[in-house]
Design an enzyme around this catalytic site. Sequence first.
Site, PDB file in Angstrom:
ATOM      1  CG  HIS A  15      42.209  43.150  44.790  1.00 16.43           C
ATOM      2  ND1 HIS A  15      41.935  42.246  43.802  1.00 16.43           N
ATOM      3  CD2 HIS A  15      42.933  42.486  45.721  1.00 16.43           C
ATOM      4  CE1 HIS A  15      42.468  41.076  44.123  1.00 16.43           C
ATOM      5  NE2 HIS A  15      43.084  41.191  45.282  1.00 16.43           N
TER       6      HIS A  15
ATOM      7  CG  ASP B 102      36.492  45.007  46.917  1.00 20.52           C
ATOM      8  OD1 ASP B 102      36.233  44.224  47.854  1.00 20.52           O
ATOM      9  OD2 ASP B 102      37.545  44.944  46.247  1.00 20.52           O
TER      10      ASP B 102
ATOM     11  CD  GLN C 213      42.060  43.256  52.596  1.00 19.49           C
ATOM     12  OE1 GLN C 213      42.128  43.127  53.824  1.00 19.49           O
ATOM     13  NE2 GLN C 213      42.577  42.378  51.766  1.00 19.49           N
TER      14      GLN C 213
ATOM     15  CE  LYS D  30      41.049  38.690  51.166  1.00 14.99           C
ATOM     16  NZ  LYS D  30      41.610  39.587  50.245  1.00 14.99           N
TER      17      LYS D  30
ATOM     18  CB  CYS E 173      45.938  41.498  43.441  1.00 20.65           C
ATOM     19  SG  CYS E 173      46.429  39.816  43.694  1.00 20.65           S
TER      20      CYS E 173
HETATM   21  N1  ALA Z   1      43.325  40.049  47.908  1.00 17.69           N
HETATM   22  C1  ALA Z   1      44.122  39.427  48.893  1.00 17.69           C
HETATM   23  C2  ALA Z   1      45.251  40.320  49.368  1.00 17.69           C
HETATM   24  O1  ALA Z   1      45.132  41.511  49.338  1.00 17.69           O
HETATM   25  C3  ALA Z   1      44.555  38.090  48.543  1.00 17.69           C
HETATM   26  O2  ALA Z   1      46.266  39.777  49.784  1.00 17.69           O
END
Ligand code: ALA
Length: 407
Positions: free
Chosen positions: A124, A201, A204, A227, A365
């Site tokens: 990202h 990171d 996710q 998230k 992103c």
């Molecule tokens: N980083 C977030 C996404 O992957 C906002 O949508």
Amino acid sequence: MKHFDVNEIRKDFPALHQKVNGQPLIYFDNAATTQKPQVVIDALTNYYSTINSNVHRGVHHLSQMATNAFENTREHIRKYINAAHTHEIIITKGATDSINLVANSFGKGFIKKGDEVIISAYEHHANIVPWQMICEEKGATLKVIPFQENGTISIEDYKSLINKKTKIVSVGHVSNSLGVVQPIKKIIEIAHQHNIPVMIDGAQGIVHETVDVQELDCDFYCFSSHKMYGPMGVGILYGKEKYLNEMPPYQTGGEMIKTVTFEKTTFNELPYKFETGTPNVADVIGFDAALTYIEGIGMDNIKSFESELMAYAIEKLNSIDGIRIYGDNKHKAGVISFNIEDIHPYDAGTIIDKFGIALRTGNHCAQPVMDSYQIQGTLRASFGMYNTKEEVDKLVEALIKVKVMFG
Ligand code: ALA
């Protein structure tokens, strides 16, 4: 194992029960942010209706109550990720803020001219730009591990980038644009053979599986509350004490200060050394409620439910003629990125919204990922614990209609 019933879970999320464009909402934008269960919303209302007060700053009753609730959350987070010490949990504004903190502070303390930093090509932007900037500032070089067609890195490529100049490795746990789960344990193990620290990171990652930072042996791991079914504006940075202690402060003012004179300022102990200004107390306490909610459902239950849903969705989407899923890989979590024929993702996404289905469109992103596949962007469906196979079927129906419209 606790009982998992998606229909019961759905009842806990008020935002799911609304119509969008006259259709029942299907929310498939969970990688951008998840919806919040009522217990989280209640925690925020309760906080502002009762103990609203600044933390660590007053002997009065409300301030002590707020401070206790805030610090209990820190301890809850420690337990949740099995960190060794509560002071290794730094509360930030989000995963991006956490990465900026490490890039700047570690960079200031340990990166010098001629050094190298390793990231990957699936990151990202938030795990690219802070490192790029500190490298520019210090005269260091950013090295990038390429990823393969299936969205994962090759360990051999990674090994070939490590050398005596490497100061830190920073990679994502799960790619936000492809959903591919990366071999982070192996990445950490290899870096440690060379005494190089690793930042993960986890924005996710931790949403879809249990994370034990001691078992992983990562040196830093960061993530965002929003998230994980919690409020926005709260992030976590886990860092090993041995690094955090040696790193200089990032931002200044407020909690991070011990004493100030015009001649000299001394800094607070961990974790406060890295916390400035009035924190986002209500949302931190809301995150506590989100963690309790997740624990009540059980991460093992969530993981197996989501894996089954992902497998179902991949199979159904693949049955549409002309669809291409990016990052074709059996190690995937929560995210499917795809395009249909040469229909622009914005066009497809706009039509799909008319069916009440929320997807994310664009480069997510992660522009270098799109560049690798030589595309402008994708449609991204991302799942949470409350999504269903029936919703996937509706998405497939909508995509077939999009194809017909543009065909
Ligand atoms: N980083 C977030 C996404 O992957 C906002 O949508």
